[in-house]
Design a protein around this motif. Structure first.
Motif, PDB file in Angstrom:
ATOM      1  N   THR A   1       0.837  -1.208   0.000  1.00  0.00           N
ATOM      2  CA  THR A   1       0.000   0.000   0.000  1.00  0.00           C
ATOM      3  C   THR A   1       0.865   1.248   0.000  1.00  0.00           C
ATOM      4  O   THR A   1       0.648   2.177  -0.794  1.00  0.00           O
ATOM      5  CB  THR A   1      -0.937  -0.007   1.219  1.00  0.00           C
ATOM      6  OG1 THR A   1      -1.761  -1.184   1.172  1.00  0.00           O
ATOM      7  CG2 THR A   1      -1.819   1.237   1.240  1.00  0.00           C
TER       8      THR A   1
ATOM      9  N   PHE B   1       2.584   1.768  -3.357  1.00  0.00           N
ATOM     10  CA  PHE B   1       1.656   2.332  -4.343  1.00  0.00           C
ATOM     11  C   PHE B   1       1.456   3.820  -4.101  1.00  0.00           C
ATOM     12  O   PHE B   1       1.566   4.641  -5.031  1.00  0.00           O
ATOM     13  CB  PHE B   1       0.323   1.593  -4.254  1.00  0.00           C
ATOM     14  CG  PHE B   1      -0.736   2.103  -5.188  1.00  0.00           C
ATOM     15  CD1 PHE B   1      -0.778   1.671  -6.504  1.00  0.00           C
ATOM     16  CD2 PHE B   1      -1.701   3.006  -4.759  1.00  0.00           C
ATOM     17  CE1 PHE B   1      -1.762   2.136  -7.379  1.00  0.00           C
ATOM     18  CE2 PHE B   1      -2.684   3.471  -5.613  1.00  0.00           C
ATOM     19  CZ  PHE B   1      -2.710   3.032  -6.925  1.00  0.00           C
TER      20      PHE B   1
ATOM     21  N   PRO C   1      -1.486   4.695 -11.932  1.00  0.00           N
ATOM     22  CA  PRO C   1      -1.934   3.471 -11.256  1.00  0.00           C
ATOM     23  C   PRO C   1      -2.297   2.364 -12.244  1.00  0.00           C
ATOM     24  O   PRO C   1      -2.889   2.621 -13.294  1.00  0.00           O
ATOM     25  CB  PRO C   1      -3.172   3.924 -10.472  1.00  0.00           C
ATOM     26  CG  PRO C   1      -3.030   5.408 -10.331  1.00  0.00           C
ATOM     27  CD  PRO C   1      -2.329   5.853 -11.588  1.00  0.00           C
TER      28      PRO C   1
ATOM     29  N   ASN D   1      -4.903  -0.842  -7.839  1.00  0.00           N
ATOM     30  CA  ASN D   1      -5.032  -0.262  -6.503  1.00  0.00           C
ATOM     31  C   ASN D   1      -4.712  -1.324  -5.455  1.00  0.00           C
ATOM     32  O   ASN D   1      -4.892  -2.529  -5.701  1.00  0.00           O
ATOM     33  CB  ASN D   1      -6.438   0.276  -6.289  1.00  0.00           C
ATOM     34  CG  ASN D   1      -6.710   1.533  -7.091  1.00  0.00           C
ATOM     35  OD1 ASN D   1      -5.807   2.333  -7.338  1.00  0.00           O
ATOM     36  ND2 ASN D   1      -7.944   1.713  -7.527  1.00  0.00           N
ATOM     37  N   PRO D   2      -4.215  -0.933  -4.278  1.00  0.00           N
ATOM     38  CA  PRO D   2      -3.880  -1.926  -3.251  1.00  0.00           C
ATOM     39  C   PRO D   2      -5.047  -2.880  -3.013  1.00  0.00           C
ATOM     40  O   PRO D   2      -6.180  -2.450  -2.742  1.00  0.00           O
ATOM     41  CB  PRO D   2      -3.587  -1.056  -2.024  1.00  0.00           C
ATOM     42  CG  PRO D   2      -3.092   0.235  -2.597  1.00  0.00           C
ATOM     43  CD  PRO D   2      -3.898   0.450  -3.845  1.00  0.00           C
ATOM     44  N   THR D   3      -4.755  -4.167  -3.139  1.00  0.00           N
ATOM     45  CA  THR D   3      -5.781  -5.206  -3.064  1.00  0.00           C
ATOM     46  C   THR D   3      -5.312  -6.308  -2.128  1.00  0.00           C
ATOM     47  O   THR D   3      -4.201  -6.815  -2.266  1.00  0.00           O
ATOM     48  CB  THR D   3      -6.045  -5.795  -4.468  1.00  0.00           C
ATOM     49  OG1 THR D   3      -6.421  -4.741  -5.360  1.00  0.00           O
ATOM     50  CG2 THR D   3      -7.135  -6.849  -4.420  1.00  0.00           C
TER      51      THR D   3
ATOM     52  N   ARG E   1      -1.330  -6.733  -2.922  1.00  0.00           N
ATOM     53  CA  ARG E   1      -0.656  -6.363  -4.165  1.00  0.00           C
ATOM     54  C   ARG E   1      -1.175  -5.029  -4.668  1.00  0.00           C
ATOM     55  O   ARG E   1      -2.339  -4.678  -4.462  1.00  0.00           O
ATOM     56  CB  ARG E   1      -0.871  -7.429  -5.249  1.00  0.00           C
ATOM     57  CG  ARG E   1      -0.156  -8.739  -4.987  1.00  0.00           C
ATOM     58  CD  ARG E   1      -0.097  -9.611  -6.236  1.00  0.00           C
ATOM     59  NE  ARG E   1      -1.405 -10.021  -6.699  1.00  0.00           N
ATOM     60  CZ  ARG E   1      -1.653 -10.555  -7.899  1.00  0.00           C
ATOM     61  NH1 ARG E   1      -0.660 -10.731  -8.762  1.00  0.00           N
ATOM     62  NH2 ARG E   1      -2.876 -10.904  -8.228  1.00  0.00           N
ATOM     63  N   SER E   2      -0.296  -4.286  -5.312  1.00  0.00           N
ATOM     64  CA  SER E   2      -0.656  -3.037  -5.974  1.00  0.00           C
ATOM     65  C   SER E   2       0.243  -2.906  -7.193  1.00  0.00           C
ATOM     66  O   SER E   2       1.199  -3.679  -7.346  1.00  0.00           O
ATOM     67  CB  SER E   2      -0.473  -1.852  -5.028  1.00  0.00           C
ATOM     68  OG  SER E   2       0.895  -1.715  -4.649  1.00  0.00           O
TER      69      SER E   2
END
Length: 377
Positions: A108, A111, A121, A124-126, A137-138
């Motif tokens: 996060t 990113f 991007p 997005n942070p997932t 992951r991002s």
């Protein structure tokens, strides 16, 4: 140019390592037929079956196979139909690297820091979860259609990522001694090298480790320019190449013409015994570039004493170069695809921190010979 190891360390330490990067997590290639590509990478390059994701795991739009050798993880992904971004990527580029995934402590933060500095991007942070924990992951866009994905896996104990299951195989050729990713090279278009150099400095906190101009990398016919970018701890290095003016079309122009844009030209993988590794790969059908036999006439004068038998190096086509810290041995495969795009470099470092500047002329003359055979020089 870098004159000594202290200067090299200073340049690397000048990188603002705000991410920081712990290393390369995996490389994902989009390929037309992952099931068949797996056989090539296992048989010819010595990778081992690791994990799988596809119809049997509930994924309907693509199939991915994960292979491993040493610290190197390759993900081979194919679409299950003609629609979608994976199919479009393959239609345009052929098989090639889509994702260069970077291992981080905080995906996060990675990113947010890179996007705040101007990165576009991609993901997005997932948070992804299964019974083995969670991965965050991002991702961000880089040159061409290539992306960097930041992977935070400190709370995960599964085989690879959530959604993947372990895979075994009855076809298990031995590894060939590949240990880790040494560097990955980007080819970009005319006038774009400095743009992407600035991107890695500003957006990702890298430093410009080495610079080669068209006087360093040129032959009678072609030329190119290159800048080597390194993160703060030196674990991730990205040389960035662009064409330079010459009498004929350079390898960079050929790559961009066939790949239809910028992309990852080659993956350099390290070994502790290049003679054994290359001997095995050749026996398994891998084709390597060959320099003229006269290259070896003055190797020892140029590089000094080496541990290896020069006659064996000559027979295999392995190149030698030396810097202030030691020497290196390297060799390059021919393109591993029908399009003359992606290839592999096999490298063994015996103290050297450089990238084989003394081999550039012989190497690029051998590449030009291949281009001439293809009618693309």
């Amino acid at each position: 140019m870098i004159n000594n190891d202290m200067e090299l360390k200073k340049i690397v330490s000048d990188a603002e390592d705000f991410l920081p990067l712990l290393g390369t997590d995996y490389i994902e290639l989009y390929v037309g037929n992952a099931k068949q590509a797996v056989i090539y990478y296992k048989n010819c390059l010595g990778f081992q079956t690791m994990a799988y994701q596809g119809l049997e795991t509930g994924v309907k739009n693509h199939t991915s196979y994960v292979l491993q050798q040493g610290k190197i993880r390759l993900v081979l992904t194919s679409p299950m139909g003609p629609d979608g971004h994976i199919s479009e990527h393959i239609k345009r580029h052929g098989d090639g690297v889509k994702v260069i995934a970077l291992w981080v402590d905080d995906a996060t933060k990675s990113f947010e820091e890179t996007v705040r500095r101007g990165a576009k991007p991609y993901l997005n942070p997932t948070v992804e979860k299964d019974e083995y924990g969670e991965v965050v992951r991002s991702g961000i866009h880089t040159y061409g259609d290539t992306v960097h994905v930041f992977v935070e896996r400190k709370n995960y104990h599964g085989v690879f990522l959530p959604g993947f299951v372990p895979q075994t195989s009855t076809f298990n050729p031995d590894a060939v001694g590949l240990k880790y990713i040494d560097h990955m090279v980007a080819n970009v278009d005319w006038g774009e090298m400095n743009t992407w150099t600035e991107f890695y400095i500003k957006t990702m906190g890298f430093a410009n480790l080495l610079t080669f101009d068209d006087h360093d990398i040129s032959t009678q016919y072609t030329a190119l320019m290159s800048k080597v970018m390194s993160n703060g701890n030196g674990r991730v290095k990205f040389p960035i190449n662009e064409p330079a003016h010459g009498a004929k079309r350079s390898q960079i122009e050929e790559y961009i013409d066939f790949y239809k844009g910028p992309g990852c030209q080659h993956i350099a993988v390290a070994t502790n015994d290049i003679i054994e590794t290359v001997s095995q790969m050749r026996a398994r059908g891998v084709e390597f570039l060959q320099v003229p036999g006269s290259y070896y006439d003055n190797v020892l004068e140029r590089c000094g004493e080496i541990d290896e038998n020069l006659l064996i190096l000559k027979e295999l086509g392995i190149l030698v170069d030396r810097d202030e810290e030691g020497y290196l041995l390297q060799i390059f495969t021919k393109p591993v695809l029908d399009r003359p795009t992606m290839f592999f470099e096999i490298i063994q470092r015996k103290g050297a921190k450089s990238f084989g500047k003394g081999n550039f002329k012989a190497l690029f003359e051998s590449i030009e010979a291949e281009q001439a055979r293809r009618g693309t020089l």
